[in-house]
Scaffold this active site. Structure first.
Site, PDB file in Angstrom:
ATOM      1  CE1 TYR A 133     -42.279  15.382  10.465  1.00 52.51           C
ATOM      2  CE2 TYR A 133     -40.305  15.370   9.254  1.00 52.51           C
ATOM      3  CZ  TYR A 133     -41.452  14.936   9.490  1.00 52.51           C
ATOM      4  OH  TYR A 133     -41.773  14.227   8.334  1.00 52.51           O
ATOM      5  NE  ARG A 186     -45.530   3.697   9.302  1.00 54.33           N
ATOM      6  CZ  ARG A 186     -45.431   4.750   9.225  1.00 54.33           C
ATOM      7  NH1 ARG A 186     -44.864   5.412  10.164  1.00 54.33           N
ATOM      8  NH2 ARG A 186     -45.415   5.361   7.965  1.00 54.33           N
ATOM      9  CE  LYS A 204     -45.225  13.436   8.802  1.00 50.96           C
ATOM     10  NZ  LYS A 204     -44.367  13.573   7.773  1.00 50.96           N
ATOM     11  CD  GLU A 276     -47.527  11.527   7.810  1.00 45.62           C
ATOM     12  OE1 GLU A 276     -48.089  12.487   6.999  1.00 45.62           O
ATOM     13  OE2 GLU A 276     -46.707  10.791   7.771  1.00 45.62           O
ATOM     14  CG  ASP A 277     -46.886   8.042  10.731  1.00 42.03           C
ATOM     15  OD1 ASP A 277     -46.677   8.166   9.562  1.00 42.03           O
ATOM     16  OD2 ASP A 277     -46.270   8.444  11.695  1.00 42.03           O
ATOM     17  CG  ASP A 299     -46.311  12.585   4.012  1.00 41.39           C
ATOM     18  OD1 ASP A 299     -45.806  13.347   3.109  1.00 41.39           O
ATOM     19  OD2 ASP A 299     -45.796  12.787   5.165  1.00 41.39           O
ATOM     20  CG  ASP A 300     -46.657   7.562   6.123  1.00 40.57           C
ATOM     21  OD1 ASP A 300     -45.569   8.020   6.689  1.00 40.57           O
ATOM     22  OD2 ASP A 300     -47.743   7.636   6.641  1.00 40.57           O
ATOM     23  CG  ASN A 440     -38.106   8.824  10.419  1.00 39.60           C
ATOM     24  OD1 ASN A 440     -36.781   8.947  10.510  1.00 39.60           O
ATOM     25  ND2 ASN A 440     -39.019   9.178   9.638  1.00 39.60           N
ATOM     26  CG  ASN A 484     -38.597  13.241   6.914  1.00 41.24           C
ATOM     27  OD1 ASN A 484     -39.564  13.753   6.924  1.00 41.24           O
ATOM     28  ND2 ASN A 484     -38.268  12.422   7.989  1.00 41.24           N
TER      29      ASN A 484
HETATM   30  N1  LIG Z   1     -38.173   9.174   5.924  1.00 42.32           N
HETATM   31  C1  LIG Z   1     -39.107   9.233   5.612  1.00 42.32           C
HETATM   32  O1  LIG Z   1     -39.508  10.553   5.120  1.00 42.32           O
HETATM   33  C2  LIG Z   1     -40.020   8.244   5.910  1.00 42.32           C
HETATM   34  C3  LIG Z   1     -39.790   7.360   6.778  1.00 42.32           C
HETATM   35  N2  LIG Z   1     -40.814   6.242   7.131  1.00 42.32           N
HETATM   36  C4  LIG Z   1     -40.383   5.086   7.773  1.00 42.32           C
HETATM   37  O2  LIG Z   1     -40.361   4.003   7.245  1.00 42.32           O
HETATM   38  C5  LIG Z   1     -40.771   2.821   8.232  1.00 42.32           C
HETATM   39  C6  LIG Z   1     -41.575   2.066   7.468  1.00 42.32           C
HETATM   40  O3  LIG Z   1     -42.755   2.937   7.341  1.00 42.32           O
HETATM   41  P1  LIG Z   1     -43.873   2.127   6.390  1.00 42.32           P
HETATM   42  O4  LIG Z   1     -43.627   1.626   5.079  1.00 42.32           O
HETATM   43  O5  LIG Z   1     -45.033   3.202   6.267  1.00 42.32           O
HETATM   44  O6  LIG Z   1     -44.440   1.133   7.433  1.00 42.32           O
HETATM   45  P2  LIG Z   1     -45.152  -0.324   7.224  1.00 42.32           P
HETATM   46  O7  LIG Z   1     -45.531  -0.910   8.280  1.00 42.32           O
HETATM   47  O8  LIG Z   1     -46.373  -0.210   5.839  1.00 42.32           O
HETATM   48  O9  LIG Z   1     -44.086  -1.369   6.600  1.00 42.32           O
HETATM   49  C7  LIG Z   1     -42.959  -2.083   6.953  1.00 42.32           C
HETATM   50  C8  LIG Z   1     -42.224  -3.033   6.338  1.00 42.32           C
HETATM   51  O10 LIG Z   1     -41.146  -3.493   7.029  1.00 42.32           O
HETATM   52  C9  LIG Z   1     -41.302  -4.724   7.290  1.00 42.32           C
HETATM   53  N3  LIG Z   1     -40.579  -5.485   8.100  1.00 42.32           N
HETATM   54  C10 LIG Z   1     -40.651  -5.237   9.583  1.00 42.32           C
HETATM   55  N4  LIG Z   1     -39.881  -5.810  10.218  1.00 42.32           N
HETATM   56  C11 LIG Z   1     -38.840  -6.071   9.320  1.00 42.32           C
HETATM   57  C12 LIG Z   1     -37.670  -6.897   9.503  1.00 42.32           C
HETATM   58  N5  LIG Z   1     -37.088  -7.311  10.698  1.00 42.32           N
HETATM   59  N6  LIG Z   1     -37.218  -7.276   8.314  1.00 42.32           N
HETATM   60  C13 LIG Z   1     -37.591  -6.873   7.041  1.00 42.32           C
HETATM   61  N7  LIG Z   1     -38.743  -6.264   6.851  1.00 42.32           N
HETATM   62  C14 LIG Z   1     -39.351  -6.069   7.902  1.00 42.32           C
HETATM   63  C15 LIG Z   1     -42.806  -5.013   7.137  1.00 42.32           C
HETATM   64  O11 LIG Z   1     -43.032  -6.383   6.968  1.00 42.32           O
HETATM   65  P3  LIG Z   1     -44.335  -7.154   7.273  1.00 42.32           P
HETATM   66  O12 LIG Z   1     -45.729  -6.348   6.766  1.00 42.32           O
HETATM   67  O13 LIG Z   1     -44.237  -8.543   6.640  1.00 42.32           O
HETATM   68  O14 LIG Z   1     -44.571  -7.015   8.752  1.00 42.32           O
HETATM   69  C16 LIG Z   1     -43.074  -3.979   6.187  1.00 42.32           C
HETATM   70  O15 LIG Z   1     -43.155  -4.639   4.877  1.00 42.32           O
HETATM   71  C17 LIG Z   1     -41.028   3.614   9.541  1.00 42.32           C
HETATM   72  O16 LIG Z   1     -39.942   3.613  10.406  1.00 42.32           O
HETATM   73  C18 LIG Z   1     -41.167   4.928   9.229  1.00 42.32           C
HETATM   74  O17 LIG Z   1     -41.051   5.912  10.159  1.00 42.32           O
HETATM   75  C19 LIG Z   1     -41.847   6.212   6.492  1.00 42.32           C
HETATM   76  C20 LIG Z   1     -42.382   7.318   5.811  1.00 42.32           C
HETATM   77  C21 LIG Z   1     -41.535   8.399   5.185  1.00 42.32           C
HETATM   78  C1  LIG Z   2     -41.462  10.793   8.142  1.00 42.62           C
HETATM   79  C2  LIG Z   2     -42.735   9.852   8.181  1.00 42.62           C
HETATM   80  O1  LIG Z   2     -43.773  10.441   7.587  1.00 42.62           O
HETATM   81  C3  LIG Z   2     -42.735   8.712   9.067  1.00 42.62           C
HETATM   82  O2  LIG Z   2     -41.839   8.388   9.423  1.00 42.62           O
HETATM   83  O3  LIG Z   2     -43.804   8.158   9.058  1.00 42.62           O
HETATM   84 MG   LIG Z   3     -45.632   9.224   8.444  1.00 42.76          MG
END
Ligand SMILES: NC(=O)C1=CN([C@@H]2O[C@H](COP(=O)(O)OP(=O)(O)OC[C@H]3O[C@@H](n4cnc5c(N)ncnc54)[C@H](OP(=O)(O)O)[C@@H]3O)[C@@H](O)[C@H]2O)C=CC1
Ligand SMILES: CC(=O)C(=O)O
Ligand SMILES: [Mg+2]
Length: 615
Positions: A133, A186, A204, A276-277, A299-300, A440, A484
Site C-alpha cells: 500500500y 488522480r 486496496k 478510488e482515485d 473512498d477518497d 500521499n 489513512n
Molecule cells: N490519507 C488518506 O487516507 C488520503 C489521502 N489522500 C491524499 O490527499 C490528496 C488529495 O486528494 P483529493 O482530495 O482526492 O485530490 P483532488 O485532486 O480532488 O484535490 C486536490 C485539492 O488540492 C488543491 N491544490 C492543489 N495544489 C494546491 C496548492 N499548491 N495549494 C493549495 N491547494 C492545492 C486542488 O485545487 P484545484 O482543484 O484548484 O487544483 C484541490 O482542491 C492526495 O495526495 C491523496 O493521496 C486522499 C484520500 C485519502
Molecule cells: C489513501 C488514498 O486513498 C489516497 O491517497 O488516495
Molecule cells: Mg485513494
C-alpha cells in the site's frame, strides 16, 4: 443402501477425500459444498493444485496429499510447515533492499500462493502495509509497465463501449461481491497515471482481505482505461494502456453508466462498487449520481472523512475541546478535503451545533486560494456551501494566524506546504494544535512528523497519510498515527457485504469513525497516536463491520434477513481463513517430517541468517 468402497479416493470440486466409511461420505459432501461456496473451482487435477494460487501450498502439501492429488514428484521431497514457509518468505523479503523489489516479491507470492501471502502479511502488518500500500504502491504504479507480469484485475477500455458486459464475463469467478474501480486520473498525489493506476485497486482490495478478512475470491480490481493526459506516459515504451488523450464528457459518462449496469447485471444489485482515485471533476459528480441507485461509495471522499473524523474525536480526549470548539483550516478543497469537511459538520451536529454554525468553523484553500465568495476564480461546485463571505486571499501562511486555526488538514497533493512558519503559527494559536498531513505518498506529505513536532515545541497532535518513523523530540519518542482511509474502508466494506446492504450512505462512515475512535487507548494517546496500533487492525475491522452492520439494519438497507442476532459473531464467521486447508482430511497415518525442529518464525529467520553469514 449407500456404500462406498474401502480406500476409494475422490477428487471433486478440488477436494480429495478417502471414502472408506459412511461418515467419510458425509464429510466429502460437506467439504465439497463449502469449497464450492468459497472458490467455485473447476474439477482440478494434478499440477493445477500448484498452478492455482487459491489452492497451492507449495512444499506444505503433505505426502498423502501429493499422492492423492497426483502431484507427487512435482515438488521437492522436503515437507515444510506454514511456519517454515513464512520464515523463508520473511527472510527473502528482507534480502531485497530496493522497495520495488520487495513489492515484486510479494506480488509474485500473491500470484503463486495466496494463503501464504495473506499469512505473511498477518505476521507483521506494520512492516508489510507500506509495501503493498502507500507509499510503495505509488512507486509501483509509476513503474507499472515494469511491474506488470501476470493479469491481476480487469481492464475495461473506452473501446469496449457497447461490450462492457461481455468483457466483465471474462473475469473467471462468478461470486464477485466487491469491486474497486479507478480511471487512473488522480493516483494518490501523483496525478494522472492512466492504466498504470491499476496498482491502486489491486492494493486496496488486497487490504480488504489482509485487514478485514474479505475472501479474496469476492474481490475484483478494475481499471477503466479512458486514456491519459500525461505526455511522458503516452511516450513511455513500457506503457500498458491506450495511447490516447483522456476521453471526457458524454462518451466518458456513457462508459461509466454501462459499467455500473453491467456490474449489477453480472453480480447482483448488492455488489459493492468502491470508487478510488478519480479526479475531482468526476469523483463528487459520480458519487452524487450513483450513491442512491447502487451499492457504492467513494473512498477518497467518504472513507478519508471517516478516518479523519475518528482522529478528531480521539483528539478531544487530549485537547479537552469538543469537535465544535475547533477552527479547521484545509489546504486542498478537493474530494478528500470537502469529504472531510462535510463529515466534520455531521459530527458537530451530533454535538448539537447547527449546520450553518458548524460550517462557519471550516475554512478551505485550493490552488486559487481561499474559498471566498468574492474571489474572481470560480468556487468548485461541490464546495460552494463551504465558501465564506470574506475577502479573498492566496496567503495561506498569514491566514493560519488570521483565523486562529486549531486544526490544519493537508489534502493538497503538494509536499512540504506546511512550512515551519505555518507550524509555528499553529503552536501560537493553541496549546495542542492538530496537524493532519494527509497527501500521499510520503513525498507529497504537507509536512513530516519530525517537522511538525520540531516546529510546535512537541505540542502537536499529528497524523499523516503515509507512515513516518517515530519522532524524537527533547529526548522523548513519539509514535505518530497514520490518518489513512485503510483504517476504515475494509471494515466498512465487510459490514456492507456481510449484511448484503444495497447502499453505503454517509451515516455508515460516521459510525465507523466512532468505532475507530473508541478503540484508541489511553496508551496510544500517551505515545502521541490518535489511531490504534495497526497490529490489531483485523480485530478492529471486525468491530467496525459489526457497528456498520447494526446501522445498516437500523437504516433499513440490508437485504440479509433475518437480522443476525450477534453482528460481531456473524462477521467473525463470515471472514476468510487464510490458514492451509487439508485436502485429505481422512489421512493421519504419516506425520509430517519437517526435518528441522525449531519453534518460532523468528528462530528460523535467525537460523537462516546465521547460515547465510557463514557463506
Ligand atoms: N490519507 C488518506 O487516507 C488520503 C489521502 N489522500 C491524499 O490527499 C490528496 C488529495 O486528494 P483529493 O482530495 O482526492 O485530490 P483532488 O485532486 O480532488 O484535490 C486536490 C485539492 O488540492 C488543491 N491544490 C492543489 N495544489 C494546491 C496548492 N499548491 N495549494 C493549495 N491547494 C492545492 C486542488 O485545487 P484545484 O482543484 O484548484 O487544483 C484541490 O482542491 C492526495 O495526495 C491523496 O493521496 C486522499 C484520500 C485519502
Ligand atoms: C489513501 C488514498 O486513498 C489516497 O491517497 O488516495
Ligand atoms: Mg485513494
Amino acid at each position: 443402501m449407500f456404500s462406498v468402497p474401502p480406500n476409494f479416493y475422490a477428487n471433486c470440486g478440488g477436494v480429495i477425500v478417502k471414502l472408506s466409511k459412511l461418515n467419510c461420505a458425509r464429510t466429502f459432501f460437506l467439504t465439497v459444498r463449502n469449497n464450492v461456496d468459497d472458490y467455485c473451482p473447476n474439477l482440478m487435477r494434478g499440477i493445477d493444485y500448484l498452478k492455482n494460487p487459491q489452492f497451492n501450498k507449495g512444499l506444505a502439501f503433505t505426502m498423502q496429499e501429493r499422492q492423492a492429488l497426483g502431484i507427487q514428484g512435482l515438488l521437492a521431497a522436503n515437507y515444510k510447515t506454514l511456519e517454515e514457509q513464512l520464515a523463508i518468505c520473511q527472510f527473502s523479503v528482507d534480502r531485497y533492499k530496493d522497495p520495488l523489489n520487495k513489492y515484486l516479491y510479494l506480488t509474485e507470492l500473491q500470484d503463486n500462493n495466496e494463503r501464504l501471502f495473506y499469512e505473511l502479511l498477518a505476521t507483521d502488518v506494520q512492516k508489510f502495509l507500506p509495501i503493498v500500500y502507500t507509499p510503495i504502491v505509488g512507486l509501483a504504479c509509476q513503474r507499472f509497465g515494469l511491474v506488470y507480469r501476470r493479469p491481476r484485475g480487469l481492464f475495461i477500455t473506452i473501446q469496449d463501449k457497447g461490450r462492457v458486459a461481455s468483457v466483465l464475463r471474462n473475469w473467471p469467478t462468478t461470486n464477485v461481491r466487491a469491486i474497486v474501480v479507478t480511471d487512473g486520473e488522480r493516483i494518490l498525489g501523483l496525478g494522472d497515471l492512466g492504466a498504470y493506476g491499476m496498482g491502486i485497486p489491486v492494493g486496496k482490495l488486497t487490504l480488504y482481505t489482509a485487514l478485514a478478512g474479505v475472501p479474496p475470491a469476492y474481490c475484483l480490481p478494475i481499471t477503466l482505461d479512458v486514456g491519459t493526459n500525461t505526455q511522458n506516459l503516452l511516450e513511455d515504451p513500457m506503457y500498458i494502456g491506450l495511447r490516447r488523450k483522456r476521453v471526457r464528457g458524454e462518451e466518458y459518462d456513457s462508459l461509466i453508466e454501462e459499467f455500473m449496469q453491467a456490474c449489477v447485471k453480472r453480480y447482483g444489485q448488492d455488489v459493492l462498487i468502491q470508487f478510488e482515485d478519480f479526479a475531482l471533476a468526476n469523483a463528487t459528480r459520480l458519487l452524487a449520481k450513483y450513491q442512491k441507485h447502487y451499492c457504492t461509495f467513494n473512498d477518497d471522499i467518504q472513507g478519508t472523512a471517516s478516518v479523519i473524523v475518528a482522529g478528531i474525536i480521539a483528539a478531544t480526549r487530549i485537547t479537552k475541546r469538543k469537535i465544535s470548539d475547533n477552527v479547521y483550516l484545509f489546504l486542498g478543497a478537493g474530494s478528500a478535503g470537502v469529504g472531510i469537511a462535510n463529515l466534520i459538520v455531521d459530527a458537530m451536529a451530533e454535538e448539537g451545533t447547527q449546520t450553518a454554525e458548524a460550517r462557519k468553523k471550516i475554512y478551505l484553500f485550493d490552488v486559487d486560494g481561499f474559498l471566498s465568495t468574492k474571489r474572481k476564480e470560480a468556487i468548485p461546485v461541490h464546495a460552494t456551501h463551504l465558501a465564506k463571505d470574506m475577502e479573498p486571499t492566496k496567503n495561506f501562511e498569514k491566514f493560519v494566524g488570521q483565523v486562529k486555526a486549531t486544526c490544519l488538514v493537508g489534502v493538497s497533493t503538494v509536499g512540504g506546504t506546511f512550512t515551519p512558519t505555518i507550524l509555528k503559527q499553529m503552536a501560537k494559536n493553541i496549546d495542542r494544535p492538530m496537524i493532519f498531513a494527509l497527501s500521499n505518498p510520503t513525498i507529497k506529505s504537507e509536512c513530516t512528523a519530525q517537522a511538525a513536532y520540531d516546529n510546535t515545541e512537541g505540542r502537536c497532535i499529528y497524523a499523516s497519510g503515509s507512515p513516518f518513523p517515530p519522532v524524537n523530540y527533547n529526548g522523548k519518542k513519539y509514535l505518530t498515527g497514520q490518518g489513512n482511509n485503510s483504517y476504515v474502508y475494509p471494515g466498512i466494506a465487510l459490514g456492507v457485504l456481510a449484511s448484503r446492504a444495497h447502499h453505503a450512505p454517509d451515516p455508515l462512515f460516521l459510525t465507523a469513525a466512532k468505532v475507530l475512535a473508541s478503540n484508541v487507548t489511553d496508551d496510544d494517546l500517551k505515545l502521541g497516536r490518535i489511531y490504534p496500533s495497526l497490529g490489531d487492525i483485523k480485530c478492529l475491522s471486525i468491530k467496525i463491520a459489526a457497528g456498520v452492520m447494526e446501522n445498516i439494519y437500523k437504516l433499513n438497507l440490508a437485504s440479509l434477513y433475518p437480522k443476525p442476532k450477534d453482528s460481531y459473531q456473524f462477521v467473525l464467521d463470515y471472514i476468510y481463513d487464510s490458514s492451509y486447508k487439508c485436502y485429505t482430511p481422512q489421512f493421519h497415518e504419516y506425520p509430517a517430517d519437517t526435518g528441522i525442529k525449531v519453534k518460532t518464525i523468528k528462530e528460523m529467520i535467525d537460523m537462516y541468517k546465521a547460515k547465510n553469514k557463514k557463506k
